[in-house]
Write a protein that holds these residues in place. Structure first.
Motif, PDB file in Angstrom:
ATOM      1  N   GLY A 118       0.836  -1.175   0.000  1.00 46.22           N
ATOM      2  CA  GLY A 118       0.000   0.000   0.000  1.00 46.22           C
ATOM      3  C   GLY A 118       0.878   1.233   0.000  1.00 46.22           C
ATOM      4  O   GLY A 118       1.830   1.347  -0.757  1.00 46.22           O
ATOM      5  N   SER A 119       0.597   2.161   0.906  1.00 48.28           N
ATOM      6  CA  SER A 119       1.403   3.374   1.026  1.00 48.28           C
ATOM      7  C   SER A 119       2.162   3.366   2.341  1.00 48.28           C
ATOM      8  O   SER A 119       2.243   4.381   3.044  1.00 48.28           O
ATOM      9  CB  SER A 119       0.523   4.618   0.933  1.00 48.28           C
ATOM     10  OG  SER A 119       1.326   5.779   0.875  1.00 48.28           O
ATOM     11  N   GLU A 120       2.718   2.201   2.694  1.00 48.68           N
ATOM     12  CA  GLU A 120       3.487   2.053   3.921  1.00 48.68           C
ATOM     13  C   GLU A 120       4.696   1.160   3.655  1.00 48.68           C
ATOM     14  O   GLU A 120       4.722   0.398   2.687  1.00 48.68           O
ATOM     15  CB  GLU A 120       2.623   1.455   5.036  1.00 48.68           C
ATOM     16  CG  GLU A 120       1.441   2.348   5.396  1.00 48.68           C
ATOM     17  CD  GLU A 120       0.574   1.813   6.516  1.00 48.68           C
ATOM     18  OE1 GLU A 120       0.040   2.636   7.277  1.00 48.68           O
ATOM     19  OE2 GLU A 120       0.407   0.583   6.614  1.00 48.68           O
ATOM     20  N   MET A 153       4.512   7.214   1.229  1.00 49.86           N
ATOM     21  CA  MET A 153       5.500   6.496   2.038  1.00 49.86           C
ATOM     22  C   MET A 153       5.834   5.158   1.380  1.00 49.86           C
ATOM     23  O   MET A 153       5.401   4.084   1.825  1.00 49.86           O
ATOM     24  CB  MET A 153       4.970   6.287   3.456  1.00 49.86           C
ATOM     25  CG  MET A 153       4.695   7.576   4.212  1.00 49.86           C
ATOM     26  SD  MET A 153       6.195   8.563   4.543  1.00 49.86           S
ATOM     27  CE  MET A 153       6.126   9.798   3.245  1.00 49.86           C
ATOM     28  N   ILE A 154       6.608   5.223   0.306  1.00 49.68           N
ATOM     29  CA  ILE A 154       6.952   4.029  -0.473  1.00 49.68           C
ATOM     30  C   ILE A 154       8.417   4.089  -0.888  1.00 49.68           C
ATOM     31  O   ILE A 154       9.124   5.042  -0.589  1.00 49.68           O
ATOM     32  CB  ILE A 154       6.062   3.892  -1.731  1.00 49.68           C
ATOM     33  CG1 ILE A 154       6.231   5.108  -2.656  1.00 49.68           C
ATOM     34  CG2 ILE A 154       4.596   3.700  -1.352  1.00 49.68           C
ATOM     35  CD1 ILE A 154       5.560   4.957  -4.011  1.00 49.68           C
ATOM     36  N   LEU A 168      18.180   4.194   6.009  1.00 49.18           N
ATOM     37  CA  LEU A 168      17.017   3.881   5.181  1.00 49.18           C
ATOM     38  C   LEU A 168      16.520   5.159   4.515  1.00 49.18           C
ATOM     39  O   LEU A 168      16.297   6.176   5.182  1.00 49.18           O
ATOM     40  CB  LEU A 168      15.897   3.263   6.032  1.00 49.18           C
ATOM     41  CG  LEU A 168      14.724   2.670   5.258  1.00 49.18           C
ATOM     42  CD1 LEU A 168      15.171   1.437   4.475  1.00 49.18           C
ATOM     43  CD2 LEU A 168      13.566   2.307   6.195  1.00 49.18           C
ATOM     44  N   TYR A 169      16.345   5.090   3.179  1.00 46.53           N
ATOM     45  CA  TYR A 169      15.854   6.201   2.377  1.00 46.53           C
ATOM     46  C   TYR A 169      14.505   5.809   1.786  1.00 46.53           C
ATOM     47  O   TYR A 169      14.311   4.664   1.384  1.00 46.53           O
ATOM     48  CB  TYR A 169      16.838   6.522   1.247  1.00 46.53           C
ATOM     49  CG  TYR A 169      18.196   6.944   1.737  1.00 46.53           C
ATOM     50  CD1 TYR A 169      18.563   8.290   1.736  1.00 46.53           C
ATOM     51  CD2 TYR A 169      19.118   6.015   2.210  1.00 46.53           C
ATOM     52  CE1 TYR A 169      19.805   8.693   2.207  1.00 46.53           C
ATOM     53  CE2 TYR A 169      20.362   6.404   2.683  1.00 46.53           C
ATOM     54  CZ  TYR A 169      20.705   7.743   2.689  1.00 46.53           C
ATOM     55  OH  TYR A 169      21.924   8.134   3.164  1.00 46.53           O
ATOM     56  N   TRP A 170      13.580   6.754   1.719  1.00 46.29           N
ATOM     57  CA  TRP A 170      12.277   6.439   1.133  1.00 46.29           C
ATOM     58  C   TRP A 170      11.546   7.733   0.764  1.00 46.29           C
ATOM     59  O   TRP A 170      11.976   8.835   1.102  1.00 46.29           O
ATOM     60  CB  TRP A 170      11.425   5.628   2.113  1.00 46.29           C
ATOM     61  CG  TRP A 170      10.841   6.407   3.267  1.00 46.29           C
ATOM     62  CD1 TRP A 170       9.613   7.003   3.334  1.00 46.29           C
ATOM     63  CD2 TRP A 170      11.492   6.696   4.517  1.00 46.29           C
ATOM     64  NE1 TRP A 170       9.452   7.634   4.538  1.00 46.29           N
ATOM     65  CE2 TRP A 170      10.577   7.458   5.285  1.00 46.29           C
ATOM     66  CE3 TRP A 170      12.733   6.390   5.061  1.00 46.29           C
ATOM     67  CZ2 TRP A 170      10.878   7.918   6.567  1.00 46.29           C
ATOM     68  CZ3 TRP A 170      13.042   6.840   6.334  1.00 46.29           C
ATOM     69  CH2 TRP A 170      12.122   7.583   7.078  1.00 46.29           C
ATOM     70  N   GLY A 171      10.420   7.567   0.072  1.00 45.63           N
ATOM     71  CA  GLY A 171       9.530   8.686  -0.178  1.00 45.63           C
ATOM     72  C   GLY A 171       9.241   8.950  -1.637  1.00 45.63           C
ATOM     73  O   GLY A 171      10.086   8.781  -2.509  1.00 45.63           O
ATOM     74  N   SER A 172       8.011   9.364  -1.905  1.00 41.92           N
ATOM     75  CA  SER A 172       7.549   9.746  -3.234  1.00 41.92           C
ATOM     76  C   SER A 172       6.528  10.860  -3.059  1.00 41.92           C
ATOM     77  O   SER A 172       6.300  11.337  -1.944  1.00 41.92           O
ATOM     78  CB  SER A 172       6.952   8.536  -3.958  1.00 41.92           C
ATOM     79  OG  SER A 172       6.521   8.889  -5.263  1.00 41.92           O
ATOM     80  N   GLY A 173       5.914  11.277  -4.154  1.00 42.27           N
ATOM     81  CA  GLY A 173       4.891  12.308  -4.092  1.00 42.27           C
ATOM     82  C   GLY A 173       3.530  11.747  -4.436  1.00 42.27           C
ATOM     83  O   GLY A 173       3.397  10.599  -4.855  1.00 42.27           O
ATOM     84  N   LEU A 174       2.529  12.546  -4.266  1.00 42.03           N
ATOM     85  CA  LEU A 174       1.168  12.157  -4.617  1.00 42.03           C
ATOM     86  C   LEU A 174       0.807  12.729  -5.981  1.00 42.03           C
ATOM     87  O   LEU A 174       1.205  13.849  -6.328  1.00 42.03           O
ATOM     88  CB  LEU A 174       0.184  12.658  -3.563  1.00 42.03           C
ATOM     89  CG  LEU A 174       0.408  12.149  -2.134  1.00 42.03           C
ATOM     90  CD1 LEU A 174      -0.585  12.802  -1.177  1.00 42.03           C
ATOM     91  CD2 LEU A 174       0.291  10.629  -2.065  1.00 42.03           C
ATOM     92  N   TYR A 205      13.768  15.632  -7.527  1.00 42.09           N
ATOM     93  CA  TYR A 205      13.505  14.295  -6.978  1.00 42.09           C
ATOM     94  C   TYR A 205      12.015  13.985  -7.063  1.00 42.09           C
ATOM     95  O   TYR A 205      11.166  14.834  -6.779  1.00 42.09           O
ATOM     96  CB  TYR A 205      13.947  14.250  -5.508  1.00 42.09           C
ATOM     97  CG  TYR A 205      13.572  12.969  -4.804  1.00 42.09           C
ATOM     98  CD1 TYR A 205      14.471  11.917  -4.732  1.00 42.09           C
ATOM     99  CD2 TYR A 205      12.317  12.803  -4.217  1.00 42.09           C
ATOM    100  CE1 TYR A 205      14.131  10.728  -4.083  1.00 42.09           C
ATOM    101  CE2 TYR A 205      11.974  11.624  -3.569  1.00 42.09           C
ATOM    102  CZ  TYR A 205      12.879  10.590  -3.508  1.00 42.09           C
ATOM    103  OH  TYR A 205      12.532   9.422  -2.875  1.00 42.09           O
ATOM    104  N   PHE A 206      11.702  12.740  -7.436  1.00 40.91           N
ATOM    105  CA  PHE A 206      10.318  12.299  -7.299  1.00 40.91           C
ATOM    106  C   PHE A 206      10.202  11.041  -6.443  1.00 40.91           C
ATOM    107  O   PHE A 206       9.418  10.989  -5.518  1.00 40.91           O
ATOM    108  CB  PHE A 206       9.652  12.060  -8.657  1.00 40.91           C
ATOM    109  CG  PHE A 206       8.222  11.617  -8.497  1.00 40.91           C
ATOM    110  CD1 PHE A 206       7.285  12.471  -7.947  1.00 40.91           C
ATOM    111  CD2 PHE A 206       7.818  10.332  -8.847  1.00 40.91           C
ATOM    112  CE1 PHE A 206       5.964  12.069  -7.746  1.00 40.91           C
ATOM    113  CE2 PHE A 206       6.513   9.922  -8.657  1.00 40.91           C
ATOM    114  CZ  PHE A 206       5.576  10.788  -8.111  1.00 40.91           C
ATOM    115  N   GLU A 207      10.987   9.963  -6.747  1.00 37.32           N
ATOM    116  CA  GLU A 207      10.849   8.720  -5.988  1.00 37.32           C
ATOM    117  C   GLU A 207      12.057   7.823  -6.258  1.00 37.32           C
ATOM    118  O   GLU A 207      13.000   8.188  -6.956  1.00 37.32           O
ATOM    119  CB  GLU A 207       9.562   7.991  -6.387  1.00 37.32           C
ATOM    120  CG  GLU A 207       9.533   7.509  -7.821  1.00 37.32           C
ATOM    121  CD  GLU A 207       8.207   6.862  -8.200  1.00 37.32           C
ATOM    122  OE1 GLU A 207       7.244   6.932  -7.416  1.00 37.32           O
ATOM    123  OE2 GLU A 207       8.130   6.300  -9.313  1.00 37.32           O
TER     124      GLU A 207
END
Length: 449
Positions: A118-120, A153-154, A168-174, A205-207
């Motif tokens: 999902g988004s986790e 949060m992906i 740990l690196y993470w993150g994207s946009g909506l 940056y996007f993801e």
């Protein structure tokens, strides 16, 4: 049907036949690396084997795809028992499936997987890359959706520094905009945070963050653009610490759409080394592109050499349809020589494509059609191997054998077969074998041994 219409169709077919084949439509192509539609790859090596983990397209699955290979060219598909959508989900994770794995070996000797459900972000652990994988955080997400609700949060990726410290690196946009990158230091158990997460988002940056070290520098590589279009690409930024600050490097982006080479929307990558030589493993749109309908986003995995310099700069990548990789076999294992005939669903998916050793091309069965293999003379055949279009889907398959091409007898029938390759014992001596699959099913490759 008018004579004029038939002449127009015939002229079109002749023109298509005379047109030069696209660059990706060739014999023995090394890219795509694996057969089927997969994205967001992670790759590790242990005990003489390669392990490649990836999202199952389109847009994830209830399971994760795992491929194993002893030579880097012949890969076998499976799905680990963890993670699954059922086993790794929470009330806030949303409907999205299992995707974007990152697998690393920690200083404590165990293996850890960070995966989006999902988004986790969830975390699992195993004694080896082969598993058995199990949840490592008490059945709850490591990074919940509400950590930063304005962002996605992906795409978590772990980095283990030379001293064994992990980050740990993470993150994207909506909605394909406003991507943000977060990083946190991990405690030695690889699960608990050692400090507060920081926002280290570089320009453009996007993801899909992925950190590598070059000399004394920390190089953050990442994706920008939209994977469903031809704007997806790989950029990079250089920092002096794992927390940055990161400044976008020269020659960024380093990997972009190259329509002259029939490479569309490359991105969400991993970087691995064989000796001192780095390589970039990434997904790109399957060909031909664009596709109509619900399966418009079907991606495939490719690998190409990378040049990372001591000052942290990265040279632009020339995407290819087959690059040599140190430690990989130069070619995939081939079966008996044969010629293939059979009716196809359309002119783009002819029978010869199931024997061209190219995972960008396949035979698509017309209704009621079979694929006939001619060995040229009667030969003993022990088994066949099928690489179907979707490795995780079931197919009803059957094979017949014949000495003369007129009288046939069934030698194997397998309802609901899945995996890649699908290995079927036949143990016959015959000149011809005839494969039956459901109408519309695709076959990347059919080999006889």
């Amino acid at each position: 049907m008018s004579k004029a219409f038939l002449l127009t169709v015939a002229a079109g077919l002749l023109a298509a036949a005379d047109a030069p084949a696209p660059r990706w439509d060739s014999q023995r192509a090394g890219n795509p690396l694996i057969p089927g539609y997969f994205a967001d790859p992670s790759i590790v090596r242990e005990g003489g084997k390669w392990y490649l983990y990836a999202t199952i397209d389109p847009w994830g699955d209830d399971r994760l795809g795992m491929w194993t290979s002893s030579n880097g060219r012949d890969w076998t598909f499976s799905t680990p028992a963890w993670p699954t959508k059922a086993a790794a989900t929470s009330p806030t994770s949303g409907d999205s499936k299992v995707w974007a794995p990152s697998v690393v070996k920690a200083a404590n000797g165990r293996w850890y997987m960070y995966v989006s459900v999902g988004s986790e972000v969830w975390v699992g652990s195993a004694p080896s890359p082969a598993g058995p994988w199990a949840d490592a955080n008490g059945g709850k997400p490591l990074i919940a959706k509400n950590f930063a609700p304005a962002y996605h949060m992906i795409d978590a990726e772990a980095f283990v520094d030379d001293d064994g410290t992990a980050y740990l690196y993470w993150g994207s946009g909506l909605n394909w905009t406003n991507g943000h990158c977060f990083v946190v230091k991990l405690k030695p158990d690889m699960v608990r945070f050692d400090g507060e997460p920081k926002d280290v988002t570089p320009a453009n940056y996007f993801e899909g963050p992925f950190l590598v070290k070059a000399g004394r520098h920390y190089v953050l590589t990442y994706s920008d653009g939209k994977t469903t279009e031809d704007t997806y690409k790989v950029r990079y930024a250089i920092g002096d610490t794992p927390f940055g600050p990161f400044r976008e490097g020269p020659d960024s982006p380093i990997l972009s759409t190259d329509k002259g080479r029939d490479v569309v929307s490359p991105g969400h990558h991993a970087i691995f080394r064989v000796g001192q030589q780095p390589y970039i493993l990434y997904h790109r749109q399957s060909l031909p592109w664009p596709r109509p309908g619900d399966d418009a986003t079907l991606r495939q995995i490719a690998v190409d050499p990378l040049a990372i310099h001591e000052d942290g700069t990265i040279a632009k990548v020339t995407p290819s349809h087959g690059s040599a990789v140190a430690g990989f076999a130069p070619r995939r294992t081939r079966g008996l020589p044969l010629s293939l005939t059979g009716a196809a669903a359309d002119a783009l998916h002819g029978p010869e494509r199931a024997g061209d050793d190219n995972y960008a091309t396949l035979w698509r069965a017309a209704p009621g059609a079979t694929l006939v293999a001619d060995l040229g003379s009667a030969r003993p055949v022990r088994q066949t191997q099928l690489r179907m279009e979707y490795a995780s889907r079931p197919y009803d398959v059957a094979i017949e054998a014949s000495a003369d091409g007129r009288r046939w007898r069934q030698v194997v029938s397998r309802p609901g077969a899945s995996g890649s390759p699908i290995v079927l014992p036949v143990n016959v001596t015959a000149r011809y074998l005839r494969l039956q699959v459901p109408a519309g099913a695709g076959v990347w490759e059919w080999q006889l041994f």
